[in-house]
Scaffold this motif. Structure first.
Motif, PDB file in Angstrom:
ATOM      1  N   ILE A  39       0.821  -1.212   0.000  1.00 51.41           N
ATOM      2  CA  ILE A  39       0.000   0.000   0.000  1.00 51.41           C
ATOM      3  C   ILE A  39       0.856   1.263   0.000  1.00 51.41           C
ATOM      4  O   ILE A  39       0.479   2.285  -0.580  1.00 51.41           O
ATOM      5  CB  ILE A  39      -0.943  -0.008   1.227  1.00 51.41           C
ATOM      6  CG1 ILE A  39      -1.899  -1.207   1.137  1.00 51.41           C
ATOM      7  CG2 ILE A  39      -1.733   1.291   1.311  1.00 51.41           C
ATOM      8  CD1 ILE A  39      -2.711  -1.418   2.394  1.00 51.41           C
ATOM      9  N   GLY A  40       2.044   1.189   0.638  1.00 53.48           N
ATOM     10  CA  GLY A  40       2.886   2.373   0.772  1.00 53.48           C
ATOM     11  C   GLY A  40       3.203   3.085  -0.535  1.00 53.48           C
ATOM     12  O   GLY A  40       2.987   4.307  -0.651  1.00 53.48           O
ATOM     13  N   ILE A  43       0.189   4.889  -1.823  1.00 52.07           N
ATOM     14  CA  ILE A  43      -0.080   6.128  -1.089  1.00 52.07           C
ATOM     15  C   ILE A  43       0.848   7.239  -1.574  1.00 52.07           C
ATOM     16  O   ILE A  43       0.439   8.388  -1.743  1.00 52.07           O
ATOM     17  CB  ILE A  43       0.080   5.903   0.427  1.00 52.07           C
ATOM     18  CG1 ILE A  43      -0.993   4.940   0.937  1.00 52.07           C
ATOM     19  CG2 ILE A  43       0.006   7.223   1.189  1.00 52.07           C
ATOM     20  CD1 ILE A  43      -0.859   4.598   2.407  1.00 52.07           C
ATOM     21  N   LEU A  44       2.111   6.859  -1.819  1.00 47.72           N
ATOM     22  CA  LEU A  44       3.083   7.839  -2.318  1.00 47.72           C
ATOM     23  C   LEU A  44       2.621   8.418  -3.652  1.00 47.72           C
ATOM     24  O   LEU A  44       2.677   9.645  -3.860  1.00 47.72           O
ATOM     25  CB  LEU A  44       4.448   7.178  -2.481  1.00 47.72           C
ATOM     26  CG  LEU A  44       5.519   8.014  -3.183  1.00 47.72           C
ATOM     27  CD1 LEU A  44       5.809   9.279  -2.402  1.00 47.72           C
ATOM     28  CD2 LEU A  44       6.788   7.203  -3.384  1.00 47.72           C
ATOM     29  N   GLU A  45       2.158   7.554  -4.539  1.00 44.12           N
ATOM     30  CA  GLU A  45       1.693   8.032  -5.837  1.00 44.12           C
ATOM     31  C   GLU A  45       0.458   8.911  -5.686  1.00 44.12           C
ATOM     32  O   GLU A  45       0.279   9.887  -6.418  1.00 44.12           O
ATOM     33  CB  GLU A  45       1.383   6.840  -6.751  1.00 44.12           C
ATOM     34  CG  GLU A  45       2.605   6.055  -7.175  1.00 44.12           C
ATOM     35  CD  GLU A  45       3.585   6.898  -7.969  1.00 44.12           C
ATOM     36  OE1 GLU A  45       3.139   7.744  -8.771  1.00 44.12           O
ATOM     37  OE2 GLU A  45       4.807   6.736  -7.773  1.00 44.12           O
ATOM     38  N   LEU A  46      -0.410   8.564  -4.735  1.00 46.69           N
ATOM     39  CA  LEU A  46      -1.620   9.343  -4.509  1.00 46.69           C
ATOM     40  C   LEU A  46      -1.289  10.733  -3.973  1.00 46.69           C
ATOM     41  O   LEU A  46      -1.865  11.743  -4.405  1.00 46.69           O
ATOM     42  CB  LEU A  46      -2.547   8.602  -3.538  1.00 46.69           C
ATOM     43  CG  LEU A  46      -3.900   9.246  -3.233  1.00 46.69           C
ATOM     44  CD1 LEU A  46      -4.755   9.306  -4.500  1.00 46.69           C
ATOM     45  CD2 LEU A  46      -4.630   8.481  -2.140  1.00 46.69           C
ATOM     46  N   ILE A  47      -0.346  10.794  -3.021  1.00 44.52           N
ATOM     47  CA  ILE A  47       0.052  12.083  -2.445  1.00 44.52           C
ATOM     48  C   ILE A  47       0.855  12.900  -3.443  1.00 44.52           C
ATOM     49  O   ILE A  47       0.698  14.122  -3.546  1.00 44.52           O
ATOM     50  CB  ILE A  47       0.872  11.857  -1.160  1.00 44.52           C
ATOM     51  CG1 ILE A  47       0.003  11.180  -0.089  1.00 44.52           C
ATOM     52  CG2 ILE A  47       1.426  13.170  -0.623  1.00 44.52           C
ATOM     53  CD1 ILE A  47       0.772  10.788   1.151  1.00 44.52           C
ATOM     54  N   ARG A  54       3.869  16.261   3.151  1.00 45.40           N
ATOM     55  CA  ARG A  54       2.630  15.496   3.338  1.00 45.40           C
ATOM     56  C   ARG A  54       2.930  14.016   3.527  1.00 45.40           C
ATOM     57  O   ARG A  54       2.277  13.332   4.333  1.00 45.40           O
ATOM     58  CB  ARG A  54       1.714  15.680   2.133  1.00 45.40           C
ATOM     59  CG  ARG A  54       1.246  17.117   1.912  1.00 45.40           C
ATOM     60  CD  ARG A  54       0.374  17.192   0.677  1.00 45.40           C
ATOM     61  NE  ARG A  54       0.076  18.574   0.309  1.00 45.40           N
ATOM     62  CZ  ARG A  54      -0.605  18.919  -0.776  1.00 45.40           C
ATOM     63  NH1 ARG A  54      -1.051  17.975  -1.602  1.00 45.40           N
ATOM     64  NH2 ARG A  54      -0.831  20.191  -1.044  1.00 45.40           N
ATOM     65  N   LEU A  55       3.899  13.525   2.782  1.00 40.43           N
ATOM     66  CA  LEU A  55       4.255  12.111   2.880  1.00 40.43           C
ATOM     67  C   LEU A  55       4.701  11.752   4.292  1.00 40.43           C
ATOM     68  O   LEU A  55       4.243  10.767   4.881  1.00 40.43           O
ATOM     69  CB  LEU A  55       5.367  11.799   1.880  1.00 40.43           C
ATOM     70  CG  LEU A  55       5.962  10.399   1.965  1.00 40.43           C
ATOM     71  CD1 LEU A  55       4.925   9.341   1.643  1.00 40.43           C
ATOM     72  CD2 LEU A  55       7.168  10.282   1.043  1.00 40.43           C
ATOM     73  N   VAL A  58       1.765  11.768   6.803  1.00 43.93           N
ATOM     74  CA  VAL A  58       0.965  10.542   6.735  1.00 43.93           C
ATOM     75  C   VAL A  58       1.719   9.380   7.382  1.00 43.93           C
ATOM     76  O   VAL A  58       1.148   8.581   8.142  1.00 43.93           O
ATOM     77  CB  VAL A  58       0.610  10.211   5.271  1.00 43.93           C
ATOM     78  CG1 VAL A  58      -0.037   8.830   5.165  1.00 43.93           C
ATOM     79  CG2 VAL A  58      -0.324  11.266   4.707  1.00 43.93           C
ATOM     80  N   LEU A  62       0.035   7.240  10.651  1.00 39.69           N
ATOM     81  CA  LEU A  62      -0.415   5.850  10.520  1.00 39.69           C
ATOM     82  C   LEU A  62       0.001   4.968  11.701  1.00 39.69           C
ATOM     83  O   LEU A  62      -0.822   4.198  12.214  1.00 39.69           O
ATOM     84  CB  LEU A  62       0.089   5.265   9.199  1.00 39.69           C
ATOM     85  CG  LEU A  62      -0.589   5.804   7.940  1.00 39.69           C
ATOM     86  CD1 LEU A  62       0.047   5.208   6.690  1.00 39.69           C
ATOM     87  CD2 LEU A  62      -2.084   5.519   7.966  1.00 39.69           C
TER      88      LEU A  62
END
Length: 240
Positions: A39-40, A43-47, A54-55, A58, A62
């Motif tokens: 998932i990590g 999430i990086l691609e999403l942020i 921001r990274l 998060v 978590l």
């Protein structure tokens, strides 16, 4: 912090599962680790890789959510009585052989994470972004589907088979020149890794008194981090 968390979580799972399900319970530790690996990157691609602030925010929040979830469980198994801490050197001795096996198993794991994208790129294959998620998902699926094998068939034969499977996956991944073959080899590699670690864990905690299993599991999984820490530079030197 991670070391203490790992020891506590392993002991928690071992107490929940009982002696007949040691392999599956140890495999569940990896489910959490590899779910994070899967998932990590997403999430990086999403942020967005450019938003480093921001990274890290998060990434800091978590683990706190995980702590809140753990504190919310009120029926966690507890020991019947308190015991003196287990001797450190004794735990290292008890877990040394399977722990060293865990260190060696992790060299291939580190090689894939560190140089997997570069290796496939040299063959003109553009699947670098899929390597970590596919590997993590493969470990998760293999442990969910096959996690009881060390308990049912014995840790040693499952370990021997998984080591051969992992080695075959690494070889094919290294020499493959096709996208589908690279992904297939990565899946095979993940299955071997997925079964090797709980098999080694069963060997590490078998015969250890219940009151010392937290210390034994902590000593065992310290070899995991040793494999990551030493395997990276070792593979890098070979790559040069």
């Amino acid at each position: 912090g991670e070391a203490v968390m790992m020891s506590a979580t392993v002991l928690w799972l071992l107490r929940l599962a009982g002696p007949e399900h040691q392999g599956r319970s140890l495999g569940h530790i990896g489910l959490a680790n590899y779910a994070g690996l899967t998932i990590g990157p997403l999430i990086l691609e999403l942020i967005g890789p450019e938003h480093t602030g921001r990274l890290w925010l998060v990434a800091s929040v978590l683990p706190l959510l995980g702590a809140v979830a753990a504190l919310a469980v009120h029926d966690a198994p507890r020991p019947a009585e308190r015991h003196e801490p287990a001797p450190v050197l004794e735990m290292v001795r008890r877990t040394g052989r399977p722990g060293f096996g865990l260190l060696l198993v992790n060299v291939g794991y580190v090689a894939v994470l560190s140089f997997g994208a570069l290796a496939v790129a040299e063959h003109g294959i553009d699947v670098g972004a899929l390597i970590v998620p596919v590997f993590g998902a493969g470990v998760i699926v293999s442990r969910l589907a096959l996690g009881s094998l060390p308990d049912r068939l014995g840790a040693r034969p499952v370990l021997a088979a998984s080591a051969l499977v992992e080695g075959a996956g690494l070889i094919v991944f290294a020499i493959s020149g096709a996208e589908s073959l690279s992904i297939g080899a990565l899946v095979v590699l993940s299955v071997g890794q997925g079964l090797a670690v709980p098999s080694l864990g069963v060997l590490a905690v078998s015969g250890v008194p219940e009151r010392q299993r937290g210390a034994a599991s902590g000593a065992f999984f310290a070899w995991f981090d040793a494999g990551v820490g030493l395997g990276g530079p070792a593979v890098g030197l070979v790559a040069r």
